[in-house]
Design an enzyme around this catalytic site. Structure first.
Site, PDB file in Angstrom:
ATOM      1  N   GLU A   5       0.826  -1.204   0.000  1.00  0.00           N
ATOM      2  CA  GLU A   5       0.000   0.000   0.000  1.00  0.00           C
ATOM      3  C   GLU A   5       0.869   1.267   0.000  1.00  0.00           C
ATOM      4  OE1 GLU A   5      -2.895  -0.300   3.134  1.00  0.00           O
ATOM      5  OE2 GLU A   5      -3.803  -2.098   2.277  1.00  0.00           O
ATOM      6  N   GLU A  49      -3.802  -8.957  -0.320  1.00  0.00           N
ATOM      7  CA  GLU A  49      -4.445  -8.737   0.983  1.00  0.00           C
ATOM      8  C   GLU A  49      -5.947  -8.724   0.759  1.00  0.00           C
ATOM      9  OE1 GLU A  49      -4.320  -5.262   4.332  1.00  0.00           O
ATOM     10  OE2 GLU A  49      -2.401  -6.102   3.670  1.00  0.00           O
TER      11      GLU A  49
END
Length: 794
Positions: A430, A509
């Site tokens: 991220e 994820e």
């Protein structure tokens, strides 16, 4: 893209091309007896450090007085000792545990007989911003607390006299992470004494292609003269064939290193896979004439894998889904200094659920964790960073990324690249640089080059975050990756694949719901997913009093949560059935939406699933099973049979509550193959102790989890019990920590008492020698109990 699969830290010795196992053993023993004294000597360096939990200017000086400092063994995490405090600078990200400066000093002697050798110190990890001195001479600094590193002590060692190693670890600038990191020398340390001509650290790299084993290693010459050396190699393993080979003699100039390579054919290889993680041994030896200068022996596995754009992941010609979970590096009550048995127990339980892969979120792990994954048969996504140049916290790795990221990446890849469990590297999680496309592409391109330069056999991925917002699929960033990874938003990555079918895709994820499972199940191109998260972890709390994140399939102690069984019903091939009652969340908005707490705190932190039959009204009973049909019975009366839904949804019954036994029967082809029952609990009557290991060695990595459960007169766990359990231990052992699944508890982990949560708590026991260890538990108003563990010699 088909990738050749590495074996694992390989290296070796001169034997005929094929030897029987019996002849190999005789040959190997001869070499050990004849020459082992000349090889590099790796010495444990964990014991008897002196520690101070504060800054101590001048503590690097040999004459500094550390007599009043505390004596500890490493691995050691001083932050886990607490206390929890809402005012601690780590805040919720760091579990409200303390940070600061810690000093370590170790007094040691290197025998005078080693004066002609080179002396190194290896650290597997120091958290964080470590500086190291030997006898007052500064050896270097490593900001990143997750990387392993080595220093050469030779020029500063006093052979035959006392020496002082000093380490300063500083994580006082906070917040420095989004989760709990620990503090101090929290991984193992070794002293390595080697010949000036020796194998270069992490240089040995073993790969396979069509059962041909390629070994490359480097010999470094730190002597003052050119040296003519040869390298001999042998592979030995579980299969019927043993292969060996050697290299011609070659000159290694003074102050230089030379690479040696060899190819060895392994016929009838016993392949490493998830159900049968076969490991070979590889040994490399460096000779000058007939004199042995250095050697290294490691384990490795032979296997072949690929990520295919159309059909997903393949291992040894078998196509299946990667069913993974993300793991942070803390061990609950043990903090960041984690005995290996803690991880082994956790992985055993995850495997029961059908988990077959681990994402090391979001940083390199200890090397022994990867060894464990090799032995247990888990795939691994080896991840490097949670940020690049744009911060997520004021004092995180973004401060060091430009100066250190390539070195940290190269060191980690070279350390890890021989593990058969690793099937992908991740360049980041991220990353906030991605909205600046040109900046992000430049950084990613450089990182991918470093990964490939040090290991061309594995793909590089990245956990992209909202790539449609930052246009990663349009601006070329995503296509710099060998395998495109995306967090959440499963339909987005499927659309990106549809737009460009040559893309290999992976869920890096994902949340735990059915809507996140079906896109993987029903799309061949989707290689796999990694759930967030596998286990509850310290930190990443949004507000006090919560000190841990509750998104795991398992709680911090390794206990199964009800939601774990839903995944098991989708992921496990073993017949199973499980049930829980679902209740509506409390109206208050939870501080952490992933957090599950018990009845006592339900108003603040609502839980929706309870695995008990202590209810009122007409609860919704939710049944998870992979069986063809499930029948539910209340006190022996059938409440009906329901088939396996095609959409993977649970089977539900509305059941008017009456005390007694609620039982679920799972059947295949009419035969009962799995059962599960819930019984109504009465008043608390007794504390029952159970130990997961009845025998313990005195090894640092060996522990036993002793669970204290509050039960009623019939032995049924009382789910709303909240008694304080007092533990007592006698014999050659100690209570290393206590814990429960309560993520809002501020009780100390280093204690001999713990309040039960949802009916139970745990104590972690270590042995200190041979003999009987007796653990007892008591609570006011309850009958106590005890359990015996046998301490045995290592």
């Amino acid at each position: 893209m088909k990738l050749s699969a590495p074996l694992l830290r390989g290296i070796s010795l001169p034997v005929p091309a094929i030897l029987s196992a019996e002849k190999f053993l005789v040959f190997a023993l001869f070499f050990l007896i004849a020459a082992v004294a000349h090889a590099a000597d790796t010495r444990p360096f964990d014991a008897d450090w002196r520690f101070l939990k504060s800054d101590a200017p001048g503590a690097e000086a040999p004459a500094f007085d550390d007599a009043a400092w505390r004596t500890v063994n490493v691995p050691h995490d001083w932050s886990i000792e607490g206390p929890f405090d809402s005012k601690n600078a780590t805040a919720g990200a760091g579990a409200f545990l303390p940070a600061g400066v810690g000093w370590y000093r170790k007094h040691f002697t290197v025998p005078a007989a080693d004066a002609s050798k080179r002396v190194f110190i290896d650290f597997d990890g120091v958290m964080a911003n470590s500086d190291v001195w030997i006898n007052g001479a500064h050896l270097g600094k490593r900001p990143y607390g997750y990387v392993s590193f080595r220093y050469d002590l030779t020029d500063h060692v006093l052979f035959g006299k006392p020496n002082i190693i000093a380490v300063r670890a500083d994580n006082s600038a906070q917040p420095a992470s989004r989760w709990y990191t620990g503090a101090g020398i929290y991984r193992h340390v070794r002293l390595v004494v080697a010949n000036p001509v020796h194998l270069e650290q992490w240089s040995t790299f073993v790969t396979t292609q069509d059962r041909s084993v390629h070994i490359a290693t480097s010999v470094v010459n730190q002597s003052r003269a050119d040296r003519a050396v040869s390298v001999s190699i042998v592979l030995a393993g579980p299969g019927p064939r043993i292969a060996g080979n050697g290299t011609p003699e070659e000159s290694v100039p003074a102050g230089a290193s030379v690479e040696f390579t060899r190819d060895i054919k392994v016929n009838s290889a016993d392949l490493w896979n998830l159900d049968h993680p076969a490991l070979y041994t590889a040994t490399v030896k460096v000779f000058e004439g007939s004199t042995l200068l250095d050697e290294e022996t490691v384990h490795f596995g032979i296997r072949d894998f690929k990520f295919d754009a159309a059909t997903g992941f393949w291992l040894n010609g078998k196509n299946f889904k990667i069913k993974g979970i993300g793991l942070h590096a803390d061990g609950g009550a043990m903090g960041a200094a984690i005995p290996l048995r803690v991880w082994e127990r956790r992985l055993e339980r995850l495997k029961e659920l059908g988990v077959n892969a681990i994402r090391t979120a979001h940083n390199p792990v200890a090397p022994e964790f990867l060894d464990l994954c090799d032995r247990m048969g888990f795939l691994v996504m080896d991840e490097m960073f949670d940020c690049w140049t744009i911060a997520k916290n004021p004092a995180d790795y973004h401060l060091y990324f430009r100066d250190w990221s390539h070195r940290d990446t190269a060191d980690t890849v070279r350390r890890d690249r021989n593990h058969p469990s690793i099937v992908a590297y991740s360049a980041g999680n991220e990353i906030r640089d991605t909205p600046n496309a040109e900046l992000a592409k430049s950084i990613l391109k450089g990182l991918v080059e470093v990964f490939h330069a040090n290991d061309p056999t594995r793909p590089v991925t990245q956990a992209l975050f909202r790539p449609n917002v930052s246009h990663d699929y349009d601006n070329g960033l995503a296509d710099l990756l060998d395998v495109i990874g995306q967090n959440y938003r499963e339909n987005e990555i499927l659309a990106a694949h549809e737009a460009k079918p040559t893309r290999r895709i992976l869920g890096t994820e994902n949340t735990q719901g059915r809507a996140n499972w079906l896109p993987l199940r029903d799309n061949a191109a989707y290689s796999g997913q990694f759930l967030w998260s596998g286990i509850d972890y310290l930190g990443e709390s949004r507000a006090w009093p919560v000190v841990a994140a509750g998104s795991g399939l398992l709680d911090r102690t390794g206990g199964f949560k009800p939601i774990a069984y839903e995944r098991q019903s989708w992921w496990s091939e073993k017949p199973m059935v499980y049930m829980a009652r679902r209740v509506a969340p409390a109206r208050a908005v939870p501080i952490d939406p992933g957090y599950e707490a018990g009845p006592a705190t339900a108003v603040r932190f609502p839980q929706t699933l309870f695995s008990d039959w202590n209810a009122t009204g007409t609860p919704d009973v939710e049944v998870y099973s992979n069986c063809e049909e499930v029948e539910l019975l209340l006190n022996g009366k059938s409440l009906g049979v329901k088939p396996l839904p095609a959409d993977a949804s649970p089977r539900n019954w509305r059941v008017p509550f009456e005390p007694g036994t609620l039982k679920a029967l799972g059947r295949n082809k009419g035969q009962t193959v799995a059962t599960y029952e819930l019984r109504t609990a009465g008043k608390p009557a007794k504390v029952v102790l159970t130990a997961d290991r009845g025998r313990l060695t005195g090894d640092w990595d060996d522990v036993s989890f002793v669970t204290a459960t509050v039960v009623d007169a019939n032995g049924v766990m009382v789910p709303n019990a909240d008694r304080l359990i007092s533990f007592k231990l006698s014999g050659p052992g100690a209570i290393a920590a206590v814990d429960s699944a309560d993520n809002a508890s501020h009780e100390p982990f280093q204690a001999a008492e713990r309040k039960v949560y949802q009916g139970w708590c745990v104590a972690v026991v270590k042995a200190s020698g041979a003999g009987r260890i007796t653990m007892s538990a008591s609570a006011p108003g309850l009958a106590g109990s005890s359990v015996t563990i046998e301490g045995v010699k290592k």
